[in-house]
Scaffold this motif. Sequence first.
Motif, PDB file in Angstrom:
ATOM      1  N   GLU A  82       0.845  -1.211   0.000  1.00 40.45           N
ATOM      2  CA  GLU A  82       0.000   0.000   0.000  1.00 40.45           C
ATOM      3  C   GLU A  82       0.871   1.249   0.000  1.00 40.45           C
ATOM      4  O   GLU A  82       0.529   2.265  -0.604  1.00 40.45           O
ATOM      5  N   ASN A  83       2.041   1.159   0.684  1.00 43.24           N
ATOM      6  CA  ASN A  83       2.877   2.364   0.866  1.00 43.24           C
ATOM      7  C   ASN A  83       4.181   2.355   0.079  1.00 43.24           C
ATOM      8  O   ASN A  83       4.776   3.405  -0.134  1.00 43.24           O
ATOM      9  N   GLN A  84       4.639   1.179  -0.294  1.00 47.97           N
ATOM     10  CA  GLN A  84       5.933   1.087  -0.992  1.00 47.97           C
ATOM     11  C   GLN A  84       5.705   0.994  -2.503  1.00 47.97           C
ATOM     12  O   GLN A  84       4.761   0.348  -2.955  1.00 47.97           O
ATOM     13  N   ASP A  85       6.605   1.598  -3.266  1.00 49.52           N
ATOM     14  CA  ASP A  85       6.477   1.559  -4.725  1.00 49.52           C
ATOM     15  C   ASP A  85       7.174   0.351  -5.347  1.00 49.52           C
ATOM     16  O   ASP A  85       6.892  -0.026  -6.487  1.00 49.52           O
ATOM     17  N   GLY A  86       8.149  -0.210  -4.596  1.00 48.68           N
ATOM     18  CA  GLY A  86       8.911  -1.292  -5.209  1.00 48.68           C
ATOM     19  C   GLY A  86       9.773  -0.741  -6.331  1.00 48.68           C
ATOM     20  O   GLY A  86      10.364   0.319  -6.193  1.00 48.68           O
ATOM     21  N   PRO A  87       9.791  -1.339  -7.513  1.00 48.82           N
ATOM     22  CA  PRO A  87       9.055  -2.570  -7.804  1.00 48.82           C
ATOM     23  C   PRO A  87       9.724  -3.800  -7.189  1.00 48.82           C
ATOM     24  O   PRO A  87      10.950  -3.855  -7.086  1.00 48.82           O
ATOM     25  N   PHE A  88       8.880  -4.750  -6.800  1.00 45.90           N
ATOM     26  CA  PHE A  88       9.337  -6.028  -6.276  1.00 45.90           C
ATOM     27  C   PHE A  88       9.080  -7.106  -7.326  1.00 45.90           C
ATOM     28  O   PHE A  88       8.055  -7.068  -8.013  1.00 45.90           O
ATOM     29  N   ASN A  89      10.005  -8.047  -7.399  1.00 44.23           N
ATOM     30  CA  ASN A  89       9.852  -9.131  -8.376  1.00 44.23           C
ATOM     31  C   ASN A  89       9.197 -10.358  -7.741  1.00 44.23           C
ATOM     32  O   ASN A  89       9.601 -10.795  -6.657  1.00 44.23           O
ATOM     33  N   ILE A  90       8.225 -10.896  -8.434  1.00 46.93           N
ATOM     34  CA  ILE A  90       7.466 -12.047  -7.925  1.00 46.93           C
ATOM     35  C   ILE A  90       7.313 -13.096  -9.023  1.00 46.93           C
ATOM     36  O   ILE A  90       7.249 -12.752 -10.211  1.00 46.93           O
ATOM     37  N   GLU A  91       7.323 -14.363  -8.628  1.00 43.22           N
ATOM     38  CA  GLU A  91       6.995 -15.459  -9.543  1.00 43.22           C
ATOM     39  C   GLU A  91       5.927 -16.334  -8.893  1.00 43.22           C
ATOM     40  O   GLU A  91       5.917 -16.498  -7.674  1.00 43.22           O
ATOM     41  N   PHE A  92       5.050 -16.900  -9.722  1.00 48.49           N
ATOM     42  CA  PHE A  92       3.942 -17.710  -9.228  1.00 48.49           C
ATOM     43  C   PHE A  92       4.162 -19.199  -9.517  1.00 48.49           C
ATOM     44  O   PHE A  92       4.675 -19.557 -10.586  1.00 48.49           O
ATOM     45  N   THR A  93       3.754 -20.035  -8.578  1.00 44.91           N
ATOM     46  CA  THR A  93       3.704 -21.484  -8.803  1.00 44.91           C
ATOM     47  C   THR A  93       2.360 -21.978  -8.290  1.00 44.91           C
ATOM     48  O   THR A  93       2.048 -21.799  -7.107  1.00 44.91           O
ATOM     49  N   ALA A  94       1.575 -22.557  -9.179  1.00 45.12           N
ATOM     50  CA  ALA A  94       0.232 -23.012  -8.785  1.00 45.12           C
ATOM     51  C   ALA A  94       0.173 -24.538  -8.786  1.00 45.12           C
ATOM     52  O   ALA A  94       1.172 -25.222  -8.990  1.00 45.12           O
ATOM     53  N   GLY A  95      -1.035 -25.061  -8.564  1.00 41.62           N
ATOM     54  CA  GLY A  95      -1.190 -26.499  -8.364  1.00 41.62           C
ATOM     55  C   GLY A  95      -1.606 -27.265  -9.602  1.00 41.62           C
ATOM     56  O   GLY A  95      -1.412 -26.814 -10.739  1.00 41.62           O
ATOM     57  N   ASP A  96      -2.172 -28.429  -9.348  1.00 41.87           N
ATOM     58  CA  ASP A  96      -2.509 -29.384 -10.402  1.00 41.87           C
ATOM     59  C   ASP A  96      -3.791 -28.948 -11.130  1.00 41.87           C
ATOM     60  O   ASP A  96      -4.838 -28.813 -10.503  1.00 41.87           O
ATOM     61  N   PRO A  97      -3.735 -28.782 -12.447  1.00 42.13           N
ATOM     62  CA  PRO A  97      -4.936 -28.380 -13.189  1.00 42.13           C
ATOM     63  C   PRO A  97      -6.083 -29.384 -13.053  1.00 42.13           C
ATOM     64  O   PRO A  97      -7.242 -29.019 -13.244  1.00 42.13           O
ATOM     65  N   ALA A  98      -5.764 -30.639 -12.729  1.00 37.88           N
ATOM     66  CA  ALA A  98      -6.831 -31.640 -12.568  1.00 37.88           C
ATOM     67  C   ALA A  98      -7.558 -31.487 -11.231  1.00 37.88           C
ATOM     68  O   ALA A  98      -8.587 -32.118 -11.009  1.00 37.88           O
ATOM     69  N   ASP A  99      -7.003 -30.668 -10.352  1.00 40.81           N
ATOM     70  CA  ASP A  99      -7.581 -30.450  -9.018  1.00 40.81           C
ATOM     71  C   ASP A  99      -8.363 -29.142  -9.049  1.00 40.81           C
ATOM     72  O   ASP A  99      -7.780 -28.069  -9.212  1.00 40.81           O
ATOM     73  N   ASN A 100      -9.678 -29.249  -8.870  1.00 38.01           N
ATOM     74  CA  ASN A 100     -10.526 -28.062  -8.934  1.00 38.01           C
ATOM     75  C   ASN A 100     -10.122 -26.986  -7.925  1.00 38.01           C
ATOM     76  O   ASN A 100     -10.352 -25.799  -8.133  1.00 38.01           O
ATOM     77  N   ASN A 101      -9.482 -27.390  -6.834  1.00 35.43           N
ATOM     78  CA  ASN A 101      -9.046 -26.409  -5.830  1.00 35.43           C
ATOM     79  C   ASN A 101      -7.976 -25.474  -6.364  1.00 35.43           C
ATOM     80  O   ASN A 101      -7.858 -24.324  -5.923  1.00 35.43           O
ATOM     81  N   ALA A 102      -7.146 -25.979  -7.265  1.00 36.70           N
ATOM     82  CA  ALA A 102      -5.938 -25.247  -7.657  1.00 36.70           C
ATOM     83  C   ALA A 102      -6.272 -23.873  -8.227  1.00 36.70           C
ATOM     84  O   ALA A 102      -5.585 -22.883  -7.929  1.00 36.70           O
ATOM     85  N   GLY A 103      -7.321 -23.794  -9.020  1.00 37.26           N
ATOM     86  CA  GLY A 103      -7.728 -22.506  -9.594  1.00 37.26           C
ATOM     87  C   GLY A 103      -8.223 -21.547  -8.518  1.00 37.26           C
ATOM     88  O   GLY A 103      -7.949 -20.344  -8.577  1.00 37.26           O
ATOM     89  N   PHE A 104      -8.950 -22.079  -7.536  1.00 37.45           N
ATOM     90  CA  PHE A 104      -9.431 -21.222  -6.441  1.00 37.45           C
ATOM     91  C   PHE A 104      -8.259 -20.611  -5.676  1.00 37.45           C
ATOM     92  O   PHE A 104      -8.254 -19.423  -5.362  1.00 37.45           O
TER      93      PHE A 104
END
Length: 403
Positions: free
Chosen positions: A182-204
């Motif tokens: 909210e207060n810092q401009d960064g920029p900060f670097n981020i990478e995402f790792t998600a779950g199994d596409p066969a698992d309906n939870n992963a998208g949530f």
Amino acid sequence: MNKKVISALLAASMMTTMLAGCASGGSDNAAATDASTTAATEAAADTESTDAAPADSTGKTVGISMPTKSLERWNRDGSYLQKQFEDKGYKVELTYSDNKSAQQNNDIEGLIADNVDLLVVAAIDGEALSQVLDEAKDAGIPVISYDRLIMNTDAISYYVSFDNYTVGQLQGQFVADQLDLENQDGPFNIEFTAGDPADNNAGFFFNGAVDVLQPYIDAGKLVVPSGQTKFDQVATAQWDTATAMKRFQNILGSYYSDGTQLDVALCSNDSTALGVTQAIESDYAGSNQVLITGQDGDEANLKNIVDGKQTMTVYKAVANEAVVTLDLATAMLNGETPDATLIDKSGWDFDCSYDTTSYDNGTGIIPSYLLVPTVVTKDNLDDALVTPGYYTKDSDGYLHPVG
Ligand code: BGC
């Protein structure tokens, strides 16, 4: 802590020693979790029963189909569920399917052939069980979709899980708070790792996190150097640790080898966080502590949290998920049509909501009982996990699951 949950936790640790004998399902059954002897001893003294004890459970059999023993939490789920049902006089058939969808179909067919009275199923592939669950429906066997929503079948009556979208939101909000976005401009670097596409939870999980963080990405405060921001780009088949590690090694080699600093690795759960942490240890040139998220409270990840290698996990008390499943199943087998009133009637001392809007499995909304996840960091490990009795702590400060 609720006495019946303590009972489930402690006694479940005894059950782990018996799992290999109770389950069927080939190689997956070889790897039973370690039992806690202390808890097992205490368990013998705790005979508290649930309020919603059915009069007619004796002689009824519940079939429980779990995905795999190779992902830590399902070992706990299986033993808690088995213990809960057996304590109430049910017979239990528990199967693990080695993360192989075809095997899970066979295992469920076996449970149907054994004339179980009710099925509790945590799907490996949520899209691959329609046919076998139609067979269950034809045989008059009700089905509870456990933790993961089973898609495209009207054979399931209820869904019991945690609020999966909230899990992701907690991860995203944790990142936003830690970086003071909210207060810092960064920029900060981020990478995402998600779950199994066969698992309906992963998208949530993924959407919950991204929905919190997207405004900061749009504002340029968060940057994704790999450009991999879509679920399909960041998903991890079968939630596999080695798969997550290899993908992250590639990302580090391609986008960070020039000294670019990685600030955040947003991982949807602990098995993927473990792989990402390994990749950072082996292939990251920077010396800053990368903020790494997770989910589940797996033993190795809690060790990494104590050691400062992983920053947080979202803990889901699966012992309570088993309690909800037992009380729901009991009501169903007693011929009731459970709804929101089950929560009051059961007298659980943990939060749970009854949701009739969020989970559409393609055949309509599946009524859902959703428990509440908790953020765990190094600062609240004791309060969140040890004091309630979910984990014990050894003399080195590391945590070990009870059950
Ligand atoms: C569960 C998570 C777990 C993941 C991998 C998901 O369906 O909700 O708790 O981390 O599967 O086992």
